[in-house]
Design a protein around this motif. Sequence first.
Motif, PDB file in Angstrom:
ATOM      1  N   TRP A 104       0.811  -1.218   0.000  1.00 30.41           N
ATOM      2  CA  TRP A 104       0.000   0.000   0.000  1.00 30.41           C
ATOM      3  C   TRP A 104       0.846   1.271   0.000  1.00 30.41           C
ATOM      4  CZ3 TRP A 104      -4.978   0.402  -1.114  1.00 30.41           C
ATOM      5  CH2 TRP A 104      -5.795  -0.724  -0.993  1.00 30.41           C
ATOM      6  N   GLY A 105       2.126   1.163   0.266  1.00 30.27           N
ATOM      7  CA  GLY A 105       2.999   2.333   0.340  1.00 30.27           C
ATOM      8  C   GLY A 105       3.841   2.266   1.597  1.00 30.27           C
ATOM      9  N   THR A 106       4.629   3.294   1.820  1.00 31.75           N
ATOM     10  CA  THR A 106       5.446   3.347   3.028  1.00 31.75           C
ATOM     11  C   THR A 106       4.569   3.688   4.227  1.00 31.75           C
ATOM     12  OG1 THR A 106       5.934   5.708   2.858  1.00 31.75           O
ATOM     13  CG2 THR A 106       7.374   4.190   1.646  1.00 31.75           C
ATOM     14  N   SER A 107       5.126   3.518   5.413  1.00 31.20           N
ATOM     15  CA  SER A 107       4.393   3.877   6.629  1.00 31.20           C
ATOM     16  C   SER A 107       3.985   5.346   6.612  1.00 31.20           C
ATOM     17  CB  SER A 107       5.248   3.579   7.868  1.00 31.20           C
ATOM     18  OG  SER A 107       5.521   2.203   7.981  1.00 31.20           O
ATOM     19  N   ALA A 108       4.899   6.210   6.199  1.00 30.63           N
ATOM     20  CA  ALA A 108       4.591   7.641   6.144  1.00 30.63           C
ATOM     21  C   ALA A 108       3.485   7.927   5.140  1.00 30.63           C
ATOM     22  CB  ALA A 108       5.849   8.428   5.786  1.00 30.63           C
ATOM     23  N   GLN A 109       3.501   7.239   4.026  1.00 35.79           N
ATOM     24  CA  GLN A 109       2.490   7.473   3.002  1.00 35.79           C
ATOM     25  C   GLN A 109       1.091   7.066   3.463  1.00 35.79           C
ATOM     26  OE1 GLN A 109       4.436   5.304  -0.194  1.00 35.79           O
ATOM     27  NE2 GLN A 109       4.819   7.200  -1.334  1.00 35.79           N
ATOM     28  N   VAL A 110       0.962   5.869   4.022  1.00 37.30           N
ATOM     29  CA  VAL A 110      -0.381   5.420   4.404  1.00 37.30           C
ATOM     30  C   VAL A 110      -0.910   6.162   5.619  1.00 37.30           C
ATOM     31  CG1 VAL A 110      -0.107   3.156   3.349  1.00 37.30           C
ATOM     32  CG2 VAL A 110       0.486   3.455   5.757  1.00 37.30           C
ATOM     33  N   ASN A 111      -0.038   6.873   6.332  1.00 36.97           N
ATOM     34  CA  ASN A 111      -0.510   7.736   7.413  1.00 36.97           C
ATOM     35  C   ASN A 111      -0.805   9.155   6.944  1.00 36.97           C
ATOM     36  OD1 ASN A 111       0.936   6.253  10.315  1.00 36.97           O
ATOM     37  ND2 ASN A 111      -1.176   6.942  10.102  1.00 36.97           N
ATOM     38  N   ASP A 112      -0.633   9.409   5.660  1.00 43.07           N
ATOM     39  CA  ASP A 112      -1.001  10.698   5.053  1.00 43.07           C
ATOM     40  C   ASP A 112      -2.393  10.535   4.452  1.00 43.07           C
ATOM     41  OD1 ASP A 112      -1.464  12.897   3.465  1.00 43.07           O
ATOM     42  OD2 ASP A 112       0.390  12.733   2.321  1.00 43.07           O
ATOM     43  N   PRO A 113      -3.428  11.199   4.998  1.00 43.49           N
ATOM     44  CA  PRO A 113      -4.790  11.005   4.505  1.00 43.49           C
ATOM     45  C   PRO A 113      -4.952  11.239   3.009  1.00 43.49           C
ATOM     46  CG  PRO A 113      -4.868  12.103   6.615  1.00 43.49           C
ATOM     47  CD  PRO A 113      -3.416  12.051   6.206  1.00 43.49           C
ATOM     48  N   HIS A 114      -4.277  12.236   2.461  1.00 44.76           N
ATOM     49  CA  HIS A 114      -4.383  12.474   1.016  1.00 44.76           C
ATOM     50  C   HIS A 114      -3.887  11.258   0.239  1.00 44.76           C
ATOM     51  CE1 HIS A 114      -5.556  16.767   0.584  1.00 44.76           C
ATOM     52  NE2 HIS A 114      -5.108  16.833   1.822  1.00 44.76           N
ATOM     53  N   TYR A 115      -2.769  10.722   0.663  1.00 42.04           N
ATOM     54  CA  TYR A 115      -2.224   9.552  -0.026  1.00 42.04           C
ATOM     55  C   TYR A 115      -3.110   8.332   0.178  1.00 42.04           C
ATOM     56  CZ  TYR A 115       0.753   5.653  -1.313  1.00 42.04           C
ATOM     57  OH  TYR A 115       1.225   4.511  -1.899  1.00 42.04           O
ATOM     58  N   SER A 116      -3.496   8.062   1.428  1.00 43.71           N
ATOM     59  CA  SER A 116      -4.245   6.830   1.709  1.00 43.71           C
ATOM     60  C   SER A 116      -5.608   6.825   1.031  1.00 43.71           C
ATOM     61  CB  SER A 116      -4.396   6.632   3.218  1.00 43.71           C
ATOM     62  OG  SER A 116      -5.202   7.631   3.802  1.00 43.71           O
ATOM     63  N   ILE A 117      -6.271   7.976   0.986  1.00 50.34           N
ATOM     64  CA  ILE A 117      -7.565   8.058   0.298  1.00 50.34           C
ATOM     65  C   ILE A 117      -7.373   7.825  -1.194  1.00 50.34           C
ATOM     66  CG2 ILE A 117      -9.481   9.584  -0.318  1.00 50.34           C
ATOM     67  CD1 ILE A 117      -9.043  10.922   2.475  1.00 50.34           C
ATOM     68  N   GLY A 118      -6.340   8.447  -1.765  1.00 58.84           N
ATOM     69  CA  GLY A 118      -6.052   8.235  -3.179  1.00 58.84           C
ATOM     70  C   GLY A 118      -5.746   6.787  -3.482  1.00 58.84           C
ATOM     71  N   ALA A 119      -4.972   6.129  -2.603  1.00 55.98           N
ATOM     72  CA  ALA A 119      -4.642   4.719  -2.801  1.00 55.98           C
ATOM     73  C   ALA A 119      -5.892   3.848  -2.731  1.00 55.98           C
ATOM     74  CB  ALA A 119      -3.621   4.277  -1.752  1.00 55.98           C
ATOM     75  N   PHE A 120      -6.795   4.188  -1.817  1.00 54.25           N
ATOM     76  CA  PHE A 120      -8.048   3.425  -1.721  1.00 54.25           C
ATOM     77  C   PHE A 120      -8.841   3.540  -3.019  1.00 54.25           C
ATOM     78  CE2 PHE A 120     -12.554   2.972  -0.916  1.00 54.25           C
ATOM     79  CZ  PHE A 120     -12.612   1.787  -0.192  1.00 54.25           C
ATOM     80  N   TYR A 121      -8.966   4.771  -3.543  1.00 54.37           N
ATOM     81  CA  TYR A 121      -9.711   4.962  -4.791  1.00 54.37           C
ATOM     82  C   TYR A 121      -9.010   4.298  -5.973  1.00 54.37           C
ATOM     83  CZ  TYR A 121     -12.889   8.314  -2.541  1.00 54.37           C
ATOM     84  OH  TYR A 121     -13.846   8.903  -1.736  1.00 54.37           O
ATOM     85  N   ASP A 122      -7.696   4.314  -5.975  1.00 59.46           N
ATOM     86  CA  ASP A 122      -6.958   3.623  -7.040  1.00 59.46           C
ATOM     87  C   ASP A 122      -7.349   2.149  -7.093  1.00 59.46           C
ATOM     88  OD1 ASP A 122      -5.574   5.894  -7.793  1.00 59.46           O
ATOM     89  OD2 ASP A 122      -3.769   5.410  -6.631  1.00 59.46           O
ATOM     90  N   ALA A 123      -7.475   1.535  -5.904  1.00 57.46           N
ATOM     91  CA  ALA A 123      -7.847   0.121  -5.845  1.00 57.46           C
ATOM     92  C   ALA A 123      -9.334  -0.079  -6.162  1.00 57.46           C
ATOM     93  CB  ALA A 123      -7.526  -0.440  -4.461  1.00 57.46           C
ATOM     94  N   LEU A 124     -10.164   0.842  -5.696  1.00 62.32           N
ATOM     95  CA  LEU A 124     -11.613   0.696  -5.897  1.00 62.32           C
ATOM     96  C   LEU A 124     -11.991   0.738  -7.377  1.00 62.32           C
ATOM     97  CD1 LEU A 124     -14.475   0.499  -4.671  1.00 62.32           C
ATOM     98  CD2 LEU A 124     -14.489   3.019  -4.589  1.00 62.32           C
ATOM     99  N   VAL A 125     -11.396   1.653  -8.137  1.00 57.61           N
ATOM    100  CA  VAL A 125     -11.784   1.788  -9.540  1.00 57.61           C
ATOM    101  C   VAL A 125     -11.369   0.577 -10.377  1.00 57.61           C
ATOM    102  CG1 VAL A 125     -11.779   4.308  -9.478  1.00 57.61           C
ATOM    103  CG2 VAL A 125      -9.687   3.089 -10.121  1.00 57.61           C
ATOM    104  N   LYS A 126     -10.520  -0.258  -9.808  1.00 58.57           N
ATOM    105  CA  LYS A 126     -10.137  -1.487 -10.502  1.00 58.57           C
ATOM    106  C   LYS A 126     -11.137  -2.615 -10.258  1.00 58.57           C
ATOM    107  CE  LYS A 126      -5.188  -0.411 -10.261  1.00 58.57           C
ATOM    108  NZ  LYS A 126      -3.883  -0.790  -9.651  1.00 58.57           N
ATOM    109  N   VAL A 127     -12.079  -2.386  -9.344  1.00 58.93           N
ATOM    110  CA  VAL A 127     -13.106  -3.382  -9.040  1.00 58.93           C
ATOM    111  C   VAL A 127     -14.234  -3.232 -10.070  1.00 58.93           C
ATOM    112  CG1 VAL A 127     -14.797  -4.200  -7.354  1.00 58.93           C
ATOM    113  CG2 VAL A 127     -12.549  -3.363  -6.593  1.00 58.93           C
ATOM    114  N   LYS A 128     -14.345  -4.184 -10.946  1.00 62.48           N
ATOM    115  CA  LYS A 128     -15.335  -4.117 -12.014  1.00 62.48           C
ATOM    116  C   LYS A 128     -16.748  -4.095 -11.445  1.00 62.48           C
ATOM    117  CE  LYS A 128     -16.661  -6.327 -16.363  1.00 62.48           C
ATOM    118  NZ  LYS A 128     -16.387  -7.462 -17.284  1.00 62.48           N
ATOM    119  N   GLY A 129     -17.518  -3.074 -11.834  1.00 64.18           N
ATOM    120  CA  GLY A 129     -18.909  -2.981 -11.411  1.00 64.18           C
ATOM    121  C   GLY A 129     -19.111  -2.503  -9.986  1.00 64.18           C
ATOM    122  N   TYR A 130     -18.108  -1.839  -9.408  1.00 65.37           N
ATOM    123  CA  TYR A 130     -18.250  -1.416  -8.010  1.00 65.37           C
ATOM    124  C   TYR A 130     -19.429  -0.460  -7.804  1.00 65.37           C
ATOM    125  CZ  TYR A 130     -16.287   3.273  -8.749  1.00 65.37           C
ATOM    126  OH  TYR A 130     -16.081   4.561  -9.153  1.00 65.37           O
TER     127      TYR A 130
END
Length: 274
Positions: A104-130
Amino acid sequence: MRFRWFVALGLVAAVALVAMTLRDRTPMRSEFCVAEVGTVRAQIDLEQGQWSALMAAIAQRRGLPPRATTIAIATAFQESKIHNIDYGDRDSLGLFQQRPSQGWGTSAQVNDPHYSIGAFYDALVKVKGYGSMEITKAAQKVQRSAFPGAYAQHEDYARALASTLRGYSPAKFTCQINPTGGGSLTAVTRDVTKAFGEIAVTTNRDEASYPLSGTPADVKARGWAIAHYLVGNASTLGISTVTFGNRQWDAAGSDQGWTPRSGVDSDTVRVSTN
Protein backbone atom coordinates in the motif's frame (compact mmCIF):
# COMPACT_ATOMS: atom_id res chain seq x y z
CA MET A 1 -1.53 60.65 46.01
CA ARG A 2 0.02 57.26 46.64
CA PHE A 3 -3.29 56.08 48.20
CA ARG A 4 -5.21 57.07 45.02
CA TRP A 5 -2.67 55.20 42.91
CA PHE A 6 -3.16 52.02 44.95
CA VAL A 7 -6.95 52.39 44.70
CA ALA A 8 -6.73 52.72 40.92
CA LEU A 9 -4.52 49.65 40.67
CA GLY A 10 -6.97 47.76 42.85
CA LEU A 11 -9.89 48.68 40.61
CA VAL A 12 -8.00 47.57 37.49
CA ALA A 13 -7.15 44.25 39.11
CA ALA A 14 -10.76 43.74 40.19
CA VAL A 15 -12.07 44.40 36.69
CA ALA A 16 -9.53 41.97 35.21
CA LEU A 17 -10.50 39.32 37.77
CA VAL A 18 -14.21 39.71 36.96
CA ALA A 19 -13.47 39.48 33.22
CA MET A 20 -11.41 36.33 33.71
CA THR A 21 -14.11 34.80 35.90
CA LEU A 22 -16.83 35.51 33.34
CA ARG A 23 -14.63 34.12 30.57
CA ASP A 24 -13.95 30.97 32.55
CA ARG A 25 -17.68 30.53 33.14
CA THR A 26 -18.48 30.75 29.44
CA PRO A 27 -19.83 27.30 28.64
CA MET A 28 -17.92 25.29 26.08
CA ARG A 29 -20.01 23.63 23.39
CA SER A 30 -19.73 19.97 22.69
CA GLU A 31 -18.04 19.70 19.29
CA PHE A 32 -19.32 17.45 16.53
CA CYS A 33 -20.44 17.31 12.91
CA VAL A 34 -23.74 15.98 11.66
CA ALA A 35 -25.27 15.01 8.31
CA GLU A 36 -29.05 14.75 8.15
CA VAL A 37 -30.63 13.09 5.14
CA GLY A 38 -34.17 11.77 5.34
CA THR A 39 -34.55 9.87 8.60
CA VAL A 40 -30.79 9.37 9.06
CA ARG A 41 -28.90 11.64 11.42
CA ALA A 42 -25.20 10.78 11.16
CA GLN A 43 -23.39 12.46 14.05
CA ILE A 44 -19.60 12.18 14.11
CA ASP A 45 -16.67 13.92 15.79
CA LEU A 46 -14.65 16.73 14.20
CA GLU A 47 -11.83 14.53 12.99
CA GLN A 48 -14.29 12.14 11.37
CA GLY A 49 -15.93 15.13 9.70
CA GLN A 50 -12.60 16.43 8.41
CA TRP A 51 -11.55 13.14 6.80
CA SER A 52 -15.02 12.32 5.46
CA ALA A 53 -15.03 15.73 3.77
CA LEU A 54 -11.62 15.00 2.28
CA MET A 55 -12.80 11.64 0.91
CA ALA A 56 -15.67 13.45 -0.80
CA ALA A 57 -13.42 16.19 -2.21
CA ILE A 58 -10.84 13.79 -3.61
CA ALA A 59 -13.56 11.65 -5.20
CA GLN A 60 -15.04 14.77 -6.82
CA ARG A 61 -11.61 15.87 -8.06
CA ARG A 62 -11.13 12.46 -9.67
CA GLY A 63 -14.58 12.48 -11.25
CA LEU A 64 -15.76 9.49 -9.24
CA PRO A 65 -19.46 8.94 -8.46
CA PRO A 66 -20.91 9.60 -4.99
CA ARG A 67 -21.11 5.81 -4.58
CA ALA A 68 -17.30 5.75 -4.39
CA THR A 69 -17.42 8.24 -1.52
CA THR A 70 -20.00 6.14 0.31
CA ILE A 71 -17.82 3.03 -0.03
CA ALA A 72 -14.73 4.89 1.18
CA ILE A 73 -16.47 6.36 4.23
CA ALA A 74 -18.09 3.04 5.18
CA THR A 75 -14.72 1.31 4.89
CA ALA A 76 -12.91 3.90 7.01
CA PHE A 77 -15.67 3.70 9.62
CA GLN A 78 -14.98 0.01 10.05
CA GLU A 79 -11.22 0.12 9.79
CA SER A 80 -10.33 3.13 11.97
CA LYS A 81 -13.58 4.85 12.98
CA ILE A 82 -12.40 7.48 10.44
CA HIS A 83 -9.42 8.45 12.60
CA ASN A 84 -5.96 8.72 11.13
CA ILE A 85 -4.33 6.34 13.59
CA ASP A 86 -0.66 5.33 13.59
CA TYR A 87 -1.23 1.78 14.83
CA GLY A 88 -3.25 -1.31 13.98
CA ASP A 89 -3.15 -5.05 13.46
CA ARG A 90 0.39 -6.04 12.51
CA ASP A 91 1.64 -3.17 10.30
CA SER A 92 -1.80 -1.69 9.50
CA LEU A 93 -1.92 2.11 9.63
CA GLY A 94 -4.08 5.12 8.88
CA LEU A 95 -7.70 5.69 7.89
CA PHE A 96 -8.04 2.42 5.99
CA GLN A 97 -5.55 0.37 8.01
CA GLN A 98 -3.47 -0.15 4.90
CA ARG A 99 -0.41 -2.37 5.32
CA PRO A 100 2.95 -1.28 3.91
CA SER A 101 3.96 -4.95 3.76
CA GLN A 102 1.05 -5.58 1.39
CA GLY A 103 2.14 -2.95 -1.11
CA TRP A 104 0.00 0.00 0.00
CA GLY A 105 3.00 2.33 0.34
CA THR A 106 5.45 3.35 3.03
CA SER A 107 4.39 3.88 6.63
CA ALA A 108 4.59 7.64 6.14
CA GLN A 109 2.49 7.47 3.00
CA VAL A 110 -0.38 5.42 4.40
CA ASN A 111 -0.51 7.74 7.41
CA ASP A 112 -1.00 10.70 5.05
CA PRO A 113 -4.79 11.00 4.50
CA HIS A 114 -4.38 12.47 1.02
CA TYR A 115 -2.22 9.55 -0.03
CA SER A 116 -4.24 6.83 1.71
CA ILE A 117 -7.56 8.06 0.30
CA GLY A 118 -6.05 8.24 -3.18
CA ALA A 119 -4.64 4.72 -2.80
CA PHE A 120 -8.05 3.43 -1.72
CA TYR A 121 -9.71 4.96 -4.79
CA ASP A 122 -6.96 3.62 -7.04
CA ALA A 123 -7.85 0.12 -5.84
CA LEU A 124 -11.61 0.70 -5.90
CA VAL A 125 -11.78 1.79 -9.54
CA LYS A 126 -10.14 -1.49 -10.50
CA VAL A 127 -13.11 -3.38 -9.04
CA LYS A 128 -15.33 -4.12 -12.01
CA GLY A 129 -18.91 -2.98 -11.41
CA TYR A 130 -18.25 -1.42 -8.01
CA GLY A 131 -20.84 1.27 -8.74
CA SER A 132 -23.71 -1.24 -8.71
CA MET A 133 -22.17 -3.68 -6.23
CA GLU A 134 -23.30 -3.95 -2.60
CA ILE A 135 -21.22 -1.53 -0.56
CA THR A 136 -19.89 -4.21 1.75
CA LYS A 137 -18.83 -6.37 -1.20
CA ALA A 138 -17.07 -3.50 -2.94
CA ALA A 139 -15.25 -2.59 0.28
CA GLN A 140 -14.20 -6.20 0.76
CA LYS A 141 -12.82 -6.40 -2.79
CA VAL A 142 -10.44 -3.59 -1.87
CA GLN A 143 -9.67 -4.44 1.74
CA ARG A 144 -9.78 -8.26 1.77
CA SER A 145 -10.84 -8.15 5.42
CA ALA A 146 -11.21 -11.13 7.74
CA PHE A 147 -14.67 -9.73 8.59
CA PRO A 148 -16.22 -8.92 5.19
CA GLY A 149 -19.74 -8.37 6.50
CA ALA A 150 -18.69 -5.69 8.99
CA TYR A 151 -18.81 -2.82 6.50
CA ALA A 152 -22.60 -3.09 6.10
CA GLN A 153 -23.29 -1.69 9.57
CA HIS A 154 -21.94 1.71 8.49
CA GLU A 155 -23.88 2.07 5.23
CA ASP A 156 -26.60 4.46 6.47
CA TYR A 157 -24.15 6.93 7.98
CA ALA A 158 -21.83 6.64 4.98
CA ARG A 159 -24.65 7.34 2.52
CA ALA A 160 -25.82 10.39 4.47
CA LEU A 161 -22.30 11.79 4.70
CA ALA A 162 -21.57 11.13 1.03
CA SER A 163 -24.85 12.73 -0.07
CA THR A 164 -24.19 15.91 1.90
CA LEU A 165 -20.45 16.19 1.32
CA ARG A 166 -20.82 15.66 -2.42
CA GLY A 167 -23.37 18.50 -2.42
CA TYR A 168 -26.54 16.57 -3.23
CA SER A 169 -28.21 17.35 0.11
CA PRO A 170 -27.80 21.14 0.44
CA ALA A 171 -27.21 22.68 3.88
CA LYS A 172 -27.54 19.26 5.51
CA PHE A 173 -23.97 18.93 6.81
CA THR A 174 -22.84 21.17 9.64
CA CYS A 175 -20.35 21.23 12.50
CA GLN A 176 -20.73 22.68 15.98
CA ILE A 177 -17.40 24.04 17.19
CA ASN A 178 -15.81 26.33 19.74
CA PRO A 179 -14.25 29.11 17.62
CA THR A 180 -10.54 29.59 18.09
CA GLY A 181 -9.84 32.35 15.56
CA GLY A 182 -6.46 32.99 14.05
CA GLY A 183 -7.22 31.39 10.70
CA SER A 184 -5.34 32.24 7.52
CA LEU A 185 -7.05 32.68 4.16
CA THR A 186 -3.86 31.54 2.49
CA ALA A 187 -4.00 28.28 4.44
CA VAL A 188 -7.70 27.88 3.58
CA THR A 189 -7.26 28.37 -0.16
CA ARG A 190 -4.18 26.15 -0.20
CA ASP A 191 -6.12 23.40 1.58
CA VAL A 192 -9.11 23.64 -0.78
CA THR A 193 -6.84 23.48 -3.82
CA LYS A 194 -5.05 20.43 -2.46
CA ALA A 195 -8.38 18.69 -1.85
CA PHE A 196 -10.40 19.67 -4.94
CA GLY A 197 -7.70 20.62 -7.42
CA GLU A 198 -7.47 23.97 -9.17
CA ILE A 199 -10.64 26.02 -8.62
CA ALA A 200 -11.05 29.67 -9.57
CA VAL A 201 -10.74 31.81 -6.45
CA THR A 202 -10.44 35.50 -5.65
CA THR A 203 -9.30 36.87 -2.30
CA ASN A 204 -9.23 40.15 -0.47
CA ARG A 205 -7.99 40.89 3.02
CA ASP A 206 -10.45 38.73 4.94
CA GLU A 207 -12.55 36.76 2.43
CA ALA A 208 -12.05 34.21 -0.33
CA SER A 209 -14.65 33.73 -3.07
CA TYR A 210 -15.17 30.68 -5.29
CA PRO A 211 -17.35 31.72 -8.28
CA LEU A 212 -18.84 28.71 -10.05
CA SER A 213 -20.23 28.26 -13.55
CA GLY A 214 -22.17 25.58 -15.40
CA THR A 215 -25.69 24.27 -15.29
CA PRO A 216 -27.74 25.27 -12.23
CA ALA A 217 -27.76 21.70 -10.93
CA ASP A 218 -23.99 21.33 -11.36
CA VAL A 219 -23.26 24.67 -9.72
CA LYS A 220 -25.54 23.81 -6.81
CA ALA A 221 -23.90 20.44 -6.17
CA ARG A 222 -20.31 21.70 -6.55
CA GLY A 223 -21.05 24.77 -4.45
CA TRP A 224 -22.48 22.78 -1.58
CA ALA A 225 -19.64 20.27 -1.80
CA ILE A 226 -17.13 23.11 -1.30
CA ALA A 227 -19.25 24.84 1.36
CA HIS A 228 -19.69 21.64 3.36
CA TYR A 229 -15.98 20.85 3.02
CA LEU A 230 -15.11 24.25 4.46
CA VAL A 231 -17.42 23.71 7.42
CA GLY A 232 -15.92 20.26 7.98
CA ASN A 233 -12.49 21.89 8.23
CA ALA A 234 -13.54 25.08 10.00
CA SER A 235 -12.08 24.11 13.37
CA THR A 236 -8.63 23.15 12.06
CA LEU A 237 -8.40 26.07 9.61
CA GLY A 238 -9.83 28.79 11.86
CA ILE A 239 -12.74 29.57 9.52
CA SER A 240 -15.31 32.05 10.86
CA THR A 241 -18.04 32.12 8.18
CA VAL A 242 -19.08 30.21 5.08
CA THR A 243 -21.86 31.35 2.76
CA PHE A 244 -23.50 29.85 -0.30
CA GLY A 245 -26.86 30.49 -1.93
CA ASN A 246 -29.12 32.01 0.68
CA ARG A 247 -27.51 30.21 3.63
CA GLN A 248 -24.71 31.07 6.03
CA TRP A 249 -22.72 29.13 8.62
CA ASP A 250 -21.01 31.06 11.42
CA ALA A 251 -18.43 29.59 13.78
CA ALA A 252 -19.69 31.79 16.60
CA GLY A 253 -23.25 30.57 16.07
CA SER A 254 -22.39 27.11 14.81
CA ASP A 255 -24.91 25.54 17.18
CA GLN A 256 -27.54 27.01 14.83
CA GLY A 257 -26.17 25.24 11.75
CA TRP A 258 -26.93 26.82 8.38
CA THR A 259 -29.11 29.90 8.79
CA PRO A 260 -31.00 31.97 6.16
CA ARG A 261 -29.42 35.17 4.93
CA SER A 262 -30.80 38.01 2.87
CA GLY A 263 -30.18 38.05 -0.87
CA VAL A 264 -29.21 35.23 -3.19
CA ASP A 265 -25.70 34.50 -4.42
CA SER A 266 -26.17 31.02 -5.83
CA ASP A 267 -23.01 30.83 -7.91
CA THR A 268 -20.34 31.83 -5.37
CA VAL A 269 -19.06 30.18 -2.20
CA ARG A 270 -17.54 32.67 0.24
CA VAL A 271 -15.36 31.97 3.25
CA SER A 272 -13.79 34.27 5.82
CA THR A 273 -11.36 33.87 8.71
CA ASN A 274 -11.67 37.25 10.43
